[in-house]
Design an enzyme around this catalytic site. Sequence first.
Site, PDB file in Angstrom:
ATOM      1  N   ARG A 219       0.849  -1.196   0.000  1.00  0.00           N
ATOM      2  CA  ARG A 219       0.000   0.000   0.000  1.00  0.00           C
ATOM      3  C   ARG A 219       0.884   1.245   0.000  1.00  0.00           C
ATOM      4  O   ARG A 219       0.626   2.206  -0.727  1.00  0.00           O
ATOM      5  CB  ARG A 219      -0.917   0.002   1.239  1.00  0.00           C
ATOM      6  CG  ARG A 219      -2.042  -1.014   1.167  1.00  0.00           C
ATOM      7  CD  ARG A 219      -3.022  -0.837   2.319  1.00  0.00           C
ATOM      8  NE  ARG A 219      -2.524  -1.365   3.586  1.00  0.00           N
ATOM      9  CZ  ARG A 219      -2.817  -2.565   4.091  1.00  0.00           C
ATOM     10  NH1 ARG A 219      -3.618  -3.371   3.421  1.00  0.00           N
ATOM     11  NH2 ARG A 219      -2.343  -2.958   5.249  1.00  0.00           N
ATOM     12  N   PHE A 235     -11.466  -4.458  -5.363  1.00  0.00           N
ATOM     13  CA  PHE A 235     -11.410  -5.282  -4.147  1.00  0.00           C
ATOM     14  C   PHE A 235     -10.803  -4.437  -3.019  1.00  0.00           C
ATOM     15  O   PHE A 235      -9.810  -4.811  -2.405  1.00  0.00           O
ATOM     16  CB  PHE A 235     -10.577  -6.556  -4.367  1.00  0.00           C
ATOM     17  CG  PHE A 235     -10.953  -7.345  -5.595  1.00  0.00           C
ATOM     18  CD1 PHE A 235     -12.018  -8.238  -5.568  1.00  0.00           C
ATOM     19  CD2 PHE A 235     -10.253  -7.195  -6.794  1.00  0.00           C
ATOM     20  CE1 PHE A 235     -12.366  -8.973  -6.699  1.00  0.00           C
ATOM     21  CE2 PHE A 235     -10.592  -7.927  -7.924  1.00  0.00           C
ATOM     22  CZ  PHE A 235     -11.649  -8.820  -7.886  1.00  0.00           C
ATOM     23  N   ASP A 257     -15.905  -2.658  -4.101  1.00  0.00           N
ATOM     24  CA  ASP A 257     -15.924  -3.895  -3.314  1.00  0.00           C
ATOM     25  C   ASP A 257     -17.357  -4.409  -3.273  1.00  0.00           C
ATOM     26  O   ASP A 257     -18.310  -3.643  -3.424  1.00  0.00           O
ATOM     27  CB  ASP A 257     -15.416  -3.653  -1.884  1.00  0.00           C
ATOM     28  CG  ASP A 257     -14.903  -4.930  -1.231  1.00  0.00           C
ATOM     29  OD1 ASP A 257     -13.668  -5.136  -1.185  1.00  0.00           O
ATOM     30  OD2 ASP A 257     -15.744  -5.735  -0.763  1.00  0.00           O
ATOM     31  N   SER A 258     -17.499  -5.716  -3.047  1.00  0.00           N
ATOM     32  CA  SER A 258     -18.849  -6.293  -2.978  1.00  0.00           C
ATOM     33  C   SER A 258     -19.418  -6.234  -1.561  1.00  0.00           C
ATOM     34  O   SER A 258     -20.585  -6.537  -1.355  1.00  0.00           O
ATOM     35  CB  SER A 258     -18.819  -7.743  -3.458  1.00  0.00           C
ATOM     36  OG  SER A 258     -17.853  -8.457  -2.729  1.00  0.00           O
ATOM     37  N   CYS A 347      -3.082 -13.711  -3.596  1.00  0.00           N
ATOM     38  CA  CYS A 347      -2.730 -14.263  -2.271  1.00  0.00           C
ATOM     39  C   CYS A 347      -3.031 -15.758  -2.237  1.00  0.00           C
ATOM     40  O   CYS A 347      -3.149 -16.344  -1.169  1.00  0.00           O
ATOM     41  CB  CYS A 347      -3.472 -13.524  -1.159  1.00  0.00           C
ATOM     42  SG  CYS A 347      -5.254 -13.625  -1.309  1.00  0.00           S
TER      43      CYS A 347
END
Length: 403
Positions: A219, A235, A257-258, A347
Amino acid sequence: MPITLNPNREKSLLRRHPWVFASAIRSVDASSAPGSTVDLISSEGYFLARASYSPTSQIRARVWTFIDEPVDKEFFRRKIRLAIELRQKLKVESHTNAYRLLHGESDGIPGLIVDRYDNVLVLQSLTAGSEFWKETFADILVEETGIQNIYERSDADVRELEGLKPQCGVLRYSNTRSLNMQTEDRISNIVIEEYGLKFKVDIQHGHKTGFYLDQRENRHRVGELVKDCDVLNCFCYTGGFSIHALANGAKSVLSVDSSADALALLEENIALNRVPADRHAALEGDVFQLLRKFRDANRSFDMIILDPPKFAPTASHAEKASRAYKDINLLAFKLLRSGGTLATFSCSGGIDAALFQKIVASAALDAGTDATIIEHLSQGSDHPVSLHFPEGAYLKGLICVKE
Ligand code: SAH
């Protein structure tokens, strides 16, 4: 209590890999209870290691030690001290108060994850062995860190394979007499700092132990590349990359994002940091669909971040996962302006760094573009990887610049 291996199945143990699969085992002492400590014996009868026993899992034993030594509270104290000392050496606290204090196998304690969020430790126990010693771990953690508050988030799916039910709640608290629901709420609404930025973390309900600590350095790195960019953060969860981008001069940031809960926390994080909220917009939705919509609408961006959830927990999911990774990377390359930057991550334990790079390369090819890798990224060093346990290296990322 001994476990005897089949002939020639001691090889991985001699290379110090800590797992023994069911197929490697010839016989188990009938009295061995789940999580109890067992000796691993070669087919020729010599001692190989001392391990925890997981009768229901395909990974039937996980090594505590390759030496013939007692496995007791003092043994684990030494391991936990080493993990604490490593983080001190890394100077991780110079830029955050939230980091991984203990990373399972790679810190010598299979099944145990401990994350520090300011003055609270979040403990995750994933195996029968770590469950067996959980209270001991909690005692040692309080004694060795001086941190009195431990919250348990043992609700990862993998526990099922070990025959363990999810378990969450306060494990230790500085004032146990006043332990009640309010306590849970209080220790569950923590504000952490990362490179001078603040994030509210919900350790009770958030993903993993509350925050994606493994992406901290990435980040920060992405933040250094976003000045004057129109950024699309896919995401986004609670806004990790978005807040770093806004704080570092991005022209605009669109977060997708969901999860409505994650987006609600993202808004709180924007307010906490007093970053320019008028440059930010959030969209609740499915990234796969949204990227298509943006492509059809000819939208474009200078920087796209793709940090999807684990599509391939193991190698058996790799093929399907590869298609999903390729899909979003291909669409992202199409939406990027010429000279724009893609920060793309996986990931998934089931996709290694080489395969991931191949997937991204074929996505660029099919998007009809070329790109240059300017950086290979991985998990932060507070998530170390034992040389003998390559599975510990699960996070990989590429920063690519489009031609
Ligand atoms: N980059 C984040 C972590 C991302 S975790 C950080 O630094 O904190 C992955 C996120 O993807 C989760 O928040 C999850 O809610 C979201 N997600 C999963 N599937 C999705 C989908 N199909 N579309 C949009 N978001 C999705």
